[in-house]
Design an enzyme around this catalytic site. Structure first.
Site, short mmCIF file in Angstrom:
data_model
loop_
_atom_site.label_atom_id
_atom_site.label_comp_id
_atom_site.label_asym_id
_atom_site.label_seq_id
_atom_site.Cartn_x
_atom_site.Cartn_y
_atom_site.Cartn_z
N GLU A 177 0.80 -1.23 0.00
CA GLU A 177 0.00 0.00 0.00
C GLU A 177 0.83 1.28 0.00
O GLU A 177 0.72 2.11 0.92
CB GLU A 177 -0.95 0.02 1.20
N GLU A 183 -5.62 -8.39 -0.07
CA GLU A 183 -6.33 -8.13 1.18
C GLU A 183 -7.79 -7.79 0.91
O GLU A 183 -8.09 -7.06 -0.04
CB GLU A 183 -5.73 -6.94 1.95
C1 NOJ Z 1 -4.27 -2.59 4.93
C2 NOJ Z 1 -2.93 -2.82 5.54
O1 NOJ Z 1 -2.08 -3.40 4.61
C3 NOJ Z 1 -3.00 -3.65 6.80
O2 NOJ Z 1 -1.78 -3.54 7.44
C4 NOJ Z 1 -4.15 -3.20 7.66
O3 NOJ Z 1 -4.18 -3.86 8.88
C5 NOJ Z 1 -5.44 -3.44 6.91
N1 NOJ Z 1 -5.41 -2.64 5.71
C6 NOJ Z 1 -6.69 -3.07 7.68
O4 NOJ Z 1 -6.69 -1.70 7.92
#
Ligand code: NOJ
Length: 469
Positions: free
Chosen positions: A165, A373
């Site tokens: 990200e 994710e």
């Molecule tokens: C994206 C992130 O990569 C991760 O570290 C985070 O816990 C999740 N989103 C949920 O916010």
């Protein structure tokens, strides 16, 4: 709804969020260690990742969870400062190598494919002290770290994510400044960091390509925080254009240079340039890539990795007062629909994932896509019978199925966030994204499956869902 044969079902975690062992066996400090130890109520109840899920010592418990689910893929990240305590290969921490070797070997012995993220927000403090992602020197440091990881683990790891990200990371760290190193340079720092993140990613992809690919035959990508955006008023041309700008600033900002032509989207360049001019800057606050850099950046991903959590409505919002900030640059205002349920920032909009996938397929020439994710949090205390949350997952799988079946999107792997309840950054342990509940009061950190874990295991076993479209 049978998914294509060989479809990948995974779950994801990240080093700082689960490992603990913050100073065990020679690990160096990361910026998250420094930040959480400073206190100051910037993290929920001043919580830290010092112990987190204890995965540094409890990996075998994690493996049990992974096997219980029947995952085909497990995505986790390497802690840079566990492997290279001061960020450089000047000193290598063998204990760190041993830890990750064990994870990788155990996964492979159980037929589970590792997807390994090199960098998930936790920069070695020593590198931050030299300027971190605002400094161009980071490109070299990252490339050396990446090469070290490819050469150490690449005989077995075939699916790499360089950076997690970069879009959210650059904004929260050096622009708004709520994530460490907490250096707010609103309207400039995020772009500067993003510029270096893209170059660092591209450099390490080239290193893989020229030094390792032939022998290791793996794939390297970067994972982008995606989301969907709908015009608040679909009949308004201004809102429709605003929604296009929103997705350009969020997704294409990173994806277009890397997947298409080495350069930022035109609309991003023109918006930032004209806002900068209004604000009296001598040139655009968005740095430019040289022609040589564009060539270096273009085409540096072997698949498209993206996250989906939520959707927003977008309205055109003219930046009349020439205010500084990414949303002001994009001239957008985000909102949500009253009918959408939410837990904190995650509004439940399962159909957004299908729209995002279709957008990527159309814009980026139908690439192989991995959802690295997707998830929904519960608050704390969380209930083990998370029936409502499972409903969201099920609806999400239906939308994902439509994307594959009806839109012919080339989606190969889906990972939920997360395998375990874990340290949710500045929300500490108050948001629980896990398929397994973790009791953070109990030193043994027991993992107990939520209902969603049991249901997800069934989906994986059947490679799909009951019922028809
Ligand atoms: C994206 C992130 O990569 C991760 O570290 C985070 O816990 C999740 N989103 C949920 O916010």
């Amino acid at each position: 709804m049978a998914f294509p044969a060989g479809f990948g079902w995974g779950a994801a975690t990240a080093a700082y969020q689960v490992e603990g062992g913050w100073n065990a066996d020679g690990k160096g400090l990361s910026v998250w260690d420094t930040f959480t130890h400073q206190g100051g109520e910037r993290v929920f109840k001043n919580q830290t990742g010092d112990v987190a899920c204890g995965s540094y010592t409890l990996w075998e418990e994690d493996l049990k969870c992974i096997k219980q689910l029947g995952l085909t893929h497990y995505r986790f990240s390497l802690s840079w400062s566990r492997l290279l305590p001061d960020g450089t290969t000047g000193f290598i921490n063998q204990k760190g190598i041993d830890y990750y070797n064990k994870i990788i070997d155990d996964l492979l012995a159980n037929g589970i494919i590792p997807i390994v993220t090199l960098y998930h927000f936790d920069l070695p403090q020593a590198l931050e002290d030299q300027g971190g992602w605002l400094s161009e020197a980071i490109i070299d440091s990252f490339d050396r770290y990446a090469q070290f990881c490819f050469s150490t683990f690449g005989d077995r790891v075939k699916q790499w994510i360089t950076i997690n990200e970069p879009n959210i990371f650059s904004l929260l760290t050096y622009d708004i400044g709520v994530f460490p190193p907490c250096m707010p340079h609103i309207g400039t720092g995020g772009y500067q960091a993003a510029h270096n993140l893209i170059k660092a990613h591209a450099r390490s992809w080239h290193s893989y390509d020229s030094l390792f690919r032939k022998e290791q035959k793996g794939m390297v990508s970067i994972t982008i925080f995606g989301g969907w955006v709908e015009p608040a008023d679909p009949d308004s041309l201004a809102d429709r254009e605003a929604a296009q700008r929103a997705i350009a600033f969020l997704v294409d900002f990173f994806a277009k240079p890397i997947f298409i032509d080495g350069d930022y989207p035109e609309v991003v360049k023109s918006q930032v340039a004209s806002m900068s001019k209004k604000q009296g800057y001598p040139s655009s606050r968005l740095p430019e890539f040289t022609e040589e850099e564009k060539k270096m950046i273009k085409g540096t991903a072997d698949f498209f990795a993206v996250h989906y959590y939520t959707t927003r409505l977008v309205k055109h919002q003219e930046n009349k007062k020439a205010e500084l900030g990414v949303f002001f640059d994009a001239e957008i205002e985000l909102s949500t629909h009253p009918s959408w349920k939410n837990m904190k920032w995650v509004y439940v909009v399962p159909w957004g994932i299908r729209k995002l996938l279709k957008y990527i397929a159309d814009m980026y020439n139908n690439p192989v896509i991995y959802i690295t994710e997707n998830g929904f949090p519960q608050g704390d205390p969380a209930t083990l019978d998370d029936t409502q949350r499972w409903e969201y997952f099920k609806q999400t799988f239906q939308e994902v199925f439509k994307a594959i079946q009806l839109d012919k999107v080339n989606l190969k792997v889906y990972c939920t966030w997360s395998l375990l309840d874990n340290f949710e950054w500045t929300d500490g342990y108050s948001l629980r994204f896990g398929l397994f509940h973790v009791d953070f009061e109990d030193p043994a950190r027991p993992r107990v499956p939520y209902k969603s874990a049991k249901e997800y295991a069934k989906i994986i076993r059947n490679n799909g869902l009951e019922g028809d479209l």
